[in-house]
Design an enzyme around this catalytic site. Sequence first.
Site, mmCIF file in Angstrom:
data_model
loop_
_atom_site.group_PDB
_atom_site.id
_atom_site.type_symbol
_atom_site.label_atom_id
_atom_site.label_comp_id
_atom_site.label_asym_id
_atom_site.label_seq_id
_atom_site.Cartn_x
_atom_site.Cartn_y
_atom_site.Cartn_z
ATOM 1 N N HIS A 49 40.668 12.671 27.523
ATOM 2 C CA HIS A 49 39.942 13.800 26.920
ATOM 3 C C HIS A 49 38.631 14.101 27.657
ATOM 4 C CE1 HIS A 49 37.750 10.598 24.549
ATOM 5 N NE2 HIS A 49 36.748 11.456 24.700
ATOM 6 N N ASP A 109 45.249 8.333 26.121
ATOM 7 C CA ASP A 109 43.864 8.737 26.390
ATOM 8 C C ASP A 109 43.292 8.023 27.610
ATOM 9 O OD1 ASP A 109 41.689 10.367 25.937
ATOM 10 O OD2 ASP A 109 40.696 8.951 24.583
ATOM 11 N N SER A 168 32.481 7.647 25.704
ATOM 12 C CA SER A 168 33.891 7.725 26.081
ATOM 13 C C SER A 168 34.082 7.336 27.541
ATOM 14 C CB SER A 168 34.418 9.149 25.866
ATOM 15 O OG SER A 168 34.476 9.459 24.501
#
Length: 277
Positions: free
Chosen positions: A36, A69, A137
């Site tokens: 993402h 992911d 992230s």
Amino acid sequence: FAGRILFLTCDLSGDKERTASGVLISSDGLVLTNAHVVEECQRITATILTGQTRQPFNARLKYYDPQTDTAVLKIDGRGLDHFDVVSVPARVGERVYAIGNPRGLEQSISEGIVAGVRERDGAAWIQHSAPISPGSSGGALISAAGDLVGINSFLLADSQNLNFAVPSATLALAFSAARRLAGYLNFPPAQRGIISQLNLNGQQYVWIQPGNFIMGCSPGDDDCGGDEKPRHEVEITEGFWLGQTTVTVGAWKRYRAATGKGALPVSDDHTQVLGRK
């Protein structure tokens, strides 16, 4: 570990940008991050931070898997300090450390423990209590021994330290796949729709994509409560994870009338919509 945790800057359209984290996993410049993180990017700059030194590199996409992911970037380099990617099972109760760039705060470190190991839709996740924030992230989750246990992926909104990371076994597969693939990929668009990742105690947690959302009531809508705000558009500039329940349109209106909460995608033409918890 300073030189192993990279600061990623994603250039978006309209002179916008977002920041995230990445982890060096090879001496020749392979970098692990989240799928993402790379979505919608027109360009990614990966910066190696060592003390007061900033060394920026143009990063190209080698591998991308939205289900787990994971993404692998490539920068030009030789002899770079890096983590070894080996399958190190996370043990519930062990102490772990999250290192990344939350809210742009370079190489921040937080401490926690492994709270559980989850699986959903064929993807595995490490649940841990080391605090993370937007910008974390793609950052490293390491053990007390300094091993790369995983990379941080998301947290659950309105919760107490429910943080999740991609485990090292998944990272090892991504690393191997990136090594095998020739050439480079284009940066992908945002994944349209809802990506469900976990279902704990019957609650569905979903990834809300950036975009414009309609909130509130239309004039004359009898199903809305008296304290509901007028129908208006809200822009969400950064995607986030949120607990949601998928409902029919009728149930959506009843829920909205009772709570005054919710968000309906402007372009959503499906018969099912989402009510915000």
